[in-house]
Motif scaffolding. Structure first.
Motif, PDB file in Angstrom:
ATOM      1  N   ASN A 163      -5.268   4.181   2.853  1.00 45.44           N
ATOM      2  CA  ASN A 163      -5.043   2.832   2.316  1.00 45.44           C
ATOM      3  C   ASN A 163      -5.231   2.775   0.800  1.00 45.44           C
ATOM      4  OD1 ASN A 163      -4.572   1.625   4.900  1.00 45.44           O
ATOM      5  ND2 ASN A 163      -6.782   1.716   5.272  1.00 45.44           N
ATOM      6  N   ASN A 164      -4.278   3.352   0.071  1.00 45.23           N
ATOM      7  CA  ASN A 164      -4.294   3.243  -1.388  1.00 45.23           C
ATOM      8  C   ASN A 164      -3.381   2.113  -1.825  1.00 45.23           C
ATOM      9  OD1 ASN A 164      -6.016   5.430  -2.039  1.00 45.23           O
ATOM     10  ND2 ASN A 164      -4.340   6.865  -1.670  1.00 45.23           N
ATOM     11  N   MET A 199       0.842  -1.197   0.000  1.00 45.71           N
ATOM     12  CA  MET A 199       0.000   0.000   0.000  1.00 45.71           C
ATOM     13  C   MET A 199       0.879   1.250   0.000  1.00 45.71           C
ATOM     14  SD  MET A 199      -2.870  -1.694   0.236  1.00 45.71           S
ATOM     15  CE  MET A 199      -4.166  -0.519   0.650  1.00 45.71           C
ATOM     16  N   TYR A 244       1.383   2.750  -5.881  1.00 48.21           N
ATOM     17  CA  TYR A 244       1.591   3.314  -7.221  1.00 48.21           C
ATOM     18  C   TYR A 244       2.891   4.104  -7.186  1.00 48.21           C
ATOM     19  CZ  TYR A 244      -0.253   7.477  -4.910  1.00 48.21           C
ATOM     20  OH  TYR A 244      -0.459   8.527  -4.033  1.00 48.21           O
ATOM     21  N   TYR A 273      -3.001   2.189 -11.912  1.00 47.04           N
ATOM     22  CA  TYR A 273      -3.998   1.153 -11.640  1.00 47.04           C
ATOM     23  C   TYR A 273      -4.617   0.608 -12.929  1.00 47.04           C
ATOM     24  CZ  TYR A 273      -3.946   2.877  -6.774  1.00 47.04           C
ATOM     25  OH  TYR A 273      -3.592   3.251  -5.521  1.00 47.04           O
ATOM     26  N   LYS A 291      -1.554   7.986 -10.102  1.00 45.46           N
ATOM     27  CA  LYS A 291      -2.148   6.906  -9.316  1.00 45.46           C
ATOM     28  C   LYS A 291      -3.118   6.064 -10.138  1.00 45.46           C
ATOM     29  CE  LYS A 291      -5.129   7.864  -5.984  1.00 45.46           C
ATOM     30  NZ  LYS A 291      -5.657   8.266  -4.670  1.00 45.46           N
ATOM     31  N   SER A 298      -9.461   8.840 -13.038  1.00 44.21           N
ATOM     32  CA  SER A 298     -10.017   8.785 -11.682  1.00 44.21           C
ATOM     33  C   SER A 298     -11.502   8.441 -11.688  1.00 44.21           C
ATOM     34  CB  SER A 298      -9.803  10.121 -10.970  1.00 44.21           C
ATOM     35  OG  SER A 298     -10.392  11.185 -11.698  1.00 44.21           O
TER      36      SER A 298
END
Length: 424
Positions: A94-95, A62, A98, A315, A311, A250
């Motif tokens: 809590n990403n 993370m 990246y 993903y 980010k 996003s």
């Protein structure tokens, strides 16, 4: 201050970071009618530091992040405490992991603009002359205004080697036009230019004086029904923001948007003008230090780019493009004269015009509209319009005439068919 920030990051073992430094120099004038009420010059520096913290959760890597604002007046102890607090806060974010963009130190870029050809004081004098060029009437006039000319020096550096900087100029402000007969009304207007656009400002004020005089004459509401509607100025930019929003990484990654590259996002059976939109790089770098370039967003109504910061691009497994604030829309196939045929409602101003980027629903309450019926033109006020861009996008019409304003370059007007108007 920058050295203090870097030292505090090192001492606190904050290894991953992004620093944005902005030095802002500006000249500002405030008027009541044509009389100078206040002048101000300032030179300030802002620091925004993003700190990142890596950890594992249930075996998954993370990366948390938090933002700290640092002011030049802070002591080293205050800087140290602020960064420690931000680093602690990052542990609660809590990403999924990246990476930050990588780069190297590069020479400063000086933006090519006519505003840089003069001092800030000379620029603001020229703009003030333009602001009041057509303000010559007794009953309709500018009752207050603010004019700013600004130079920004932006410096971006991160823990992955990026160290870039550039200069940017802008002229911006706002003014209120008042008309006292046959009723006393006021209208608000703003402007933003990245070049010394004196004539454009003068013409904008001239148009504002004319529309405010029309607003003073408008008393009746429109009749309820469906109309051919023409929208202009900032309202066309607001409407077309739908496509920029829905194609952002996003929005695509969390499935708030179903847009995919090569989708016909304008629909399969387009009978009106097909949309051609470019994401325009008005800055050489994004806030993350990514090199910005112009990119095709829509080509004949087909989506060509999913855009956004690091980010969500990571993903999705796509190239990070940086975040864009300006679009350039290709001109349409009809002149304004050709668009303005028959019976139609031309909306010149709203109390507020919005579009829901998730659903495509748009609408707003009209402050001033002109109902054209042959040679007869009736000023109207009140009532509202509503519609959904997905229902009208296949048959919209764009003007050949274009405009340049903050965040938008493209047609002056857009014509929409069968738009619901709620009035009397």
């Amino acid at each position: 201050m920058k050295e203090q920030i870097l030292q505090a990051l090192k001492i606190n073992q904050i290894e991953t970071y992004l620093i944005n430094e902005a030095e802002v120099e500006s000249v500002e004038l405030f008027f009541v009618k044509k009389e100078l009420d206040m002048s101000r010059m300032k030179k300030v520096t802002h620091y925004v530091v993003n700190v990142f913290r890596d950890f594992e959760k249930d075996g998954t890597k993370m990366r948390g992040s938090a933002t700290a604002k640092i002011y030049p007046s802070m002591s080293y102890e205050e800087v140290d405490d602020t960064l420690k607090d931000a680093y602690y806060a990052a542990s609660f974010v809590n990403n999924l992991y990246y990476p930050l963009p990588k780069g190297e130190k590069e020479d400063r870029i000086c933006t090519q603009t006519s505003l840089a050809s003069y001092s800030l004081e000379e620029c603001i004098r020229k703009l003030t002359d333009a602001l009041f060029k057509y303000d010559t009437q007794e009953e309709t006039f500018i009752n207050s205004s603010e004019v700013f000319v600004e130079k920004r020096t932006i410096h971006i550096l991160n823990s992955e080697g990026i160290d870039v900087s550039y200069e940017k100029y802008c002229a911006k402000g706002e003014f209120v036009v008042q008309c006292r007969v046959p009723q006393d009304v006021e209208t608000y207007h703003d402007f933003y230019y990245e070049n010394l656009e004196c004539e454009a400002l003068a013409l904008k004020v001239k148009g504002a004086l004319e529309t405010t005089a029309l607003r003073a004459q408008a008393k009746d509401n429109p009749r309820t029904g469906k109309y051919k509607v023409i929208l202009s100025d900032i309202h066309i930019a607001t409407l077309l923001d739908y496509y920029t929003f829905k194609s952002a990484s996003s929005m695509v990654y969390p499935k708030y948007s179903n847009f995919k590259v090569e989708d016909c996002v304008q629909g399969e059976d387009v009978k009106g003008d097909k949309l051609n939109i470019i994401l325009k790089a008005t800055d050489p770098y994004s806030g993350e230090g990514i090199k910005m370039v112009d990119r095709v967003l829509l080509q004949d109504g087909v989506l060509k780019t999913i855009h956004g910061a690091c980010k969500f691009a990571h993903y999705l497994g796509i190239e990070p493009t940086g975040s864009y604030g300006t679009v350039k829309v290709a001109e349409g196939t009809h002149t304004l004269e050709e668009m303005k045929q028959g019976t139609y409602l031309e909306v010149l101003s709203f109390s507020d015009f919005q579009i829901d980027p998730f659903t495509g629903d748009f609408g707003g309450e009209m402050r001033l509209a002109l109902y054209h019926e042959g040679d007869k033109v009736t000023p109207l006020t009140g009532g509202s319009i509503s519609g959904n861009i997905q229902e009208v996008q296949h048959n919209l019409m764009l003007s050949k005439e274009c405009q340049v304003r903050k965040g938008y370059e493209g047609p002056v007007s857009i014509c929409l068919e069968d738009i619901m108007v709620a009035g009397e």
